[in-house]
Every structure is written in C-alpha cells, then in structure tokens.
Write a protein that holds these residues in place. Structure first.
Motif, PDB file in Angstrom:
ATOM      1  N   THR A   6      10.758  -5.201   3.145  1.00 29.80           N
ATOM      2  CA  THR A   6       9.767  -4.130   3.227  1.00 29.80           C
ATOM      3  C   THR A   6       8.477  -4.543   2.525  1.00 29.80           C
ATOM      4  O   THR A   6       7.376  -4.333   3.049  1.00 29.80           O
ATOM      5  CB  THR A   6      10.319  -2.831   2.611  1.00 29.80           C
ATOM      6  N   ALA A   7       8.594  -5.147   1.361  1.00 35.16           N
ATOM      7  CA  ALA A   7       7.412  -5.607   0.626  1.00 35.16           C
ATOM      8  C   ALA A   7       6.665  -6.662   1.432  1.00 35.16           C
ATOM      9  O   ALA A   7       5.426  -6.642   1.497  1.00 35.16           O
ATOM     10  CB  ALA A   7       7.819  -6.154  -0.736  1.00 35.16           C
ATOM     11  N   ALA A   8       7.382  -7.582   2.061  1.00 31.14           N
ATOM     12  CA  ALA A   8       6.745  -8.621   2.877  1.00 31.14           C
ATOM     13  C   ALA A   8       6.002  -8.005   4.058  1.00 31.14           C
ATOM     14  O   ALA A   8       4.895  -8.440   4.405  1.00 31.14           O
ATOM     15  CB  ALA A   8       7.784  -9.632   3.353  1.00 31.14           C
ATOM     16  N   LEU A   9       6.594  -6.999   4.669  1.00 29.88           N
ATOM     17  CA  LEU A   9       5.934  -6.321   5.777  1.00 29.88           C
ATOM     18  C   LEU A   9       4.661  -5.615   5.310  1.00 29.88           C
ATOM     19  O   LEU A   9       3.627  -5.668   5.976  1.00 29.88           O
ATOM     20  CB  LEU A   9       6.890  -5.312   6.416  1.00 29.88           C
ATOM     21  N   LEU A  10       4.729  -4.971   4.152  1.00 31.09           N
ATOM     22  CA  LEU A  10       3.534  -4.309   3.608  1.00 31.09           C
ATOM     23  C   LEU A  10       2.422  -5.303   3.325  1.00 31.09           C
ATOM     24  O   LEU A  10       1.243  -5.013   3.550  1.00 31.09           O
ATOM     25  CB  LEU A  10       3.891  -3.523   2.341  1.00 31.09           C
ATOM     26  N   VAL A  11       2.769  -6.486   2.840  1.00 30.36           N
ATOM     27  CA  VAL A  11       1.770  -7.531   2.607  1.00 30.36           C
ATOM     28  C   VAL A  11       1.137  -7.953   3.928  1.00 30.36           C
ATOM     29  O   VAL A  11      -0.082  -8.104   4.034  1.00 30.36           O
ATOM     30  CB  VAL A  11       2.381  -8.733   1.862  1.00 30.36           C
ATOM     31  N   THR A  12       1.951  -8.113   4.957  1.00 33.44           N
ATOM     32  CA  THR A  12       1.437  -8.494   6.279  1.00 33.44           C
ATOM     33  C   THR A  12       0.487  -7.433   6.823  1.00 33.44           C
ATOM     34  O   THR A  12      -0.598  -7.750   7.318  1.00 33.44           O
ATOM     35  CB  THR A  12       2.609  -8.714   7.265  1.00 33.44           C
ATOM     36  N   VAL A  13       0.882  -6.179   6.719  1.00 31.88           N
ATOM     37  CA  VAL A  13       0.036  -5.079   7.194  1.00 31.88           C
ATOM     38  C   VAL A  13      -1.249  -5.016   6.384  1.00 31.88           C
ATOM     39  O   VAL A  13      -2.354  -4.894   6.940  1.00 31.88           O
ATOM     40  CB  VAL A  13       0.802  -3.740   7.138  1.00 31.88           C
ATOM     41  N   GLY A  14      -1.142  -5.129   5.071  1.00 31.68           N
ATOM     42  CA  GLY A  14      -2.323  -5.107   4.212  1.00 31.68           C
ATOM     43  C   GLY A  14      -3.278  -6.239   4.514  1.00 31.68           C
ATOM     44  O   GLY A  14      -4.503  -6.055   4.532  1.00 31.68           O
ATOM     45  N   ARG A  15      -2.738  -7.414   4.779  1.00 30.94           N
ATOM     46  CA  ARG A  15      -3.579  -8.575   5.118  1.00 30.94           C
ATOM     47  C   ARG A  15      -4.307  -8.335   6.439  1.00 30.94           C
ATOM     48  O   ARG A  15      -5.480  -8.666   6.577  1.00 30.94           O
ATOM     49  CB  ARG A  15      -2.728  -9.837   5.195  1.00 30.94           C
ATOM     50  N   TRP A  16      -3.626  -7.736   7.415  1.00 29.67           N
ATOM     51  CA  TRP A  16      -4.278  -7.432   8.693  1.00 29.67           C
ATOM     52  C   TRP A  16      -5.448  -6.474   8.478  1.00 29.67           C
ATOM     53  O   TRP A  16      -6.542  -6.697   8.993  1.00 29.67           O
ATOM     54  CB  TRP A  16      -3.276  -6.830   9.686  1.00 29.67           C
ATOM     55  N   TYR A  17      -5.223  -5.413   7.718  1.00 26.85           N
ATOM     56  CA  TYR A  17      -6.313  -4.471   7.443  1.00 26.85           C
ATOM     57  C   TYR A  17      -7.467  -5.166   6.716  1.00 26.85           C
ATOM     58  O   TYR A  17      -8.643  -4.934   7.019  1.00 26.85           O
ATOM     59  CB  TYR A  17      -5.823  -3.274   6.624  1.00 26.85           C
ATOM     60  N   ALA A  18      -7.158  -6.017   5.761  1.00 28.93           N
ATOM     61  CA  ALA A  18      -8.207  -6.725   5.018  1.00 28.93           C
ATOM     62  C   ALA A  18      -9.043  -7.597   5.942  1.00 28.93           C
ATOM     63  O   ALA A  18     -10.272  -7.658   5.808  1.00 28.93           O
ATOM     64  CB  ALA A  18      -7.587  -7.560   3.900  1.00 28.93           C
ATOM     65  N   THR A  19      -8.409  -8.262   6.901  1.00 36.52           N
ATOM     66  CA  THR A  19      -9.184  -9.091   7.829  1.00 36.52           C
ATOM     67  C   THR A  19     -10.064  -8.230   8.725  1.00 36.52           C
ATOM     68  O   THR A  19     -11.182  -8.623   9.052  1.00 36.52           O
ATOM     69  CB  THR A  19      -8.278 -10.001   8.691  1.00 36.52           C
ATOM     70  N   GLN A  20      -9.584  -7.057   9.104  1.00 40.55           N
ATOM     71  CA  GLN A  20     -10.396  -6.156   9.923  1.00 40.55           C
ATOM     72  C   GLN A  20     -11.611  -5.642   9.146  1.00 40.55           C
ATOM     73  O   GLN A  20     -12.724  -5.584   9.672  1.00 40.55           O
ATOM     74  CB  GLN A  20      -9.559  -4.980  10.440  1.00 40.55           C
ATOM     75  N   VAL A  21     -11.396  -5.269   7.890  1.00 38.03           N
ATOM     76  CA  VAL A  21     -12.509  -4.807   7.054  1.00 38.03           C
ATOM     77  C   VAL A  21     -13.505  -5.937   6.837  1.00 38.03           C
ATOM     78  O   VAL A  21     -14.721  -5.738   6.938  1.00 38.03           O
ATOM     79  CB  VAL A  21     -11.994  -4.238   5.710  1.00 38.03           C
ATOM     80  N   ALA A  22     -13.015  -7.148   6.574  1.00 38.38           N
ATOM     81  CA  ALA A  22     -13.906  -8.305   6.384  1.00 38.38           C
ATOM     82  C   ALA A  22     -14.720  -8.574   7.643  1.00 38.38           C
ATOM     83  O   ALA A  22     -15.923  -8.857   7.565  1.00 38.38           O
ATOM     84  CB  ALA A  22     -13.093  -9.534   5.995  1.00 38.38           C
ATOM     85  N   TYR A  23     -14.098  -8.482   8.795  1.00 33.98           N
ATOM     86  CA  TYR A  23     -14.814  -8.667  10.061  1.00 33.98           C
ATOM     87  C   TYR A  23     -15.909  -7.612  10.219  1.00 33.98           C
ATOM     88  O   TYR A  23     -17.056  -7.919  10.537  1.00 33.98           O
ATOM     89  CB  TYR A  23     -13.833  -8.605  11.231  1.00 33.98           C
ATOM     90  N   PHE A  24     -15.554  -6.357   9.980  1.00 34.45           N
ATOM     91  CA  PHE A  24     -16.506  -5.247  10.093  1.00 34.45           C
ATOM     92  C   PHE A  24     -17.696  -5.455   9.150  1.00 34.45           C
ATOM     93  O   PHE A  24     -18.861  -5.320   9.552  1.00 34.45           O
ATOM     94  CB  PHE A  24     -15.781  -3.940   9.789  1.00 34.45           C
TER      95      PHE A  24
END
Length: 120
Positions: A6-24
């Motif tokens: 579960t923690a690994a999945l949360l890290v993956t999801v968080g990383r995806w959001y971070a890349t989207q914010v960085a792109y924006f």
C-alpha cells in the motif's frame, strides 16, 4: 494487500501527481506576459494533500506547496514550517490575489492573519 504494498502504491500515485504539477508549472513558466514576467510569476498555485498522514487521516502537518509569486507579492524559493495554520495560509493567498482587507478565512477563532515571511 500488505502495508508495504500500500505504501509503495501511494508513492507511485504521489510521484504521478508531482510530475503532473511540475509539467503544469513548467508550462505556466514558459508563457511570457506583457509585463516581462511569466504566467507563473504573475500567479500563485497551491498544491496540497488533504491529509497530513493518509494512514491516520490526521489534519495536522499537511504539506502545502506554493508556486509563483502572485506578481511579486509572495516570497519564493523558501521552506517554511508553520503549526497547522491553513486558515492563515488561505488569508495570505487571498491577500496575494488582491483581497488585501481580508483577515480571516473560515472560523475567525482559528485565524491570526497572514503568515509571516511569505510576503515579499
């Protein structure tokens, strides 16, 4: 599902959001506006998690990221740690976008005013 999975999945999801914010933010920073500043310079973006810690659903120590300086109103490039002052953060942001007379957001008993150090 194990706690580690579960923690690994949360890290993956968080990383995806971070890349989207960085792109924006990168796109905003690439748009020049008429005053010689970028769209990001003239804006403020708040990125936040709704919880300080997902496993306990605490509302304490919620991480917030601010990007942009709201036309020079906000200090940039710094790390601040405040003690659960999200109401005051929102007062600061209201002031940054032109609502300078606002001193409270939400329940006034939780507000002390704009956060010190965030304004330029």
């Amino acid at each position: 599902t194990s706690l580690a999975a579960t923690a690994a999945l949360l890290v993956t999801v968080g990383r995806w959001y971070a890349t989207q914010v960085a792109y924006f933010l990168g796109r905003m920073d690439s748009v020049m506006e008429g005053n010689g500043k970028t769209m990001l310079d003239n804006s403020v973006v708040l990125w936040a998690n709704g919880l300080g810690r997902g496993s306990t659903h605490t509302r304490h120590d919620i991480p917030y990221v601010l990007a942009g300086s709201a036309g020079g109103y906000l200090t940039t490039g710094k790390f601040f740690q405040f003690n659960n002052n999200h109401n005051d953060l929102l007062v600061t942001l209201m002031n940054a976008v032109g609502l300078r007379s606002e001193t409270t957001f939400g329940d006034p008993s939780f507000c002390k005013g704009p956060l010190p150090g965030l304004t330029a």
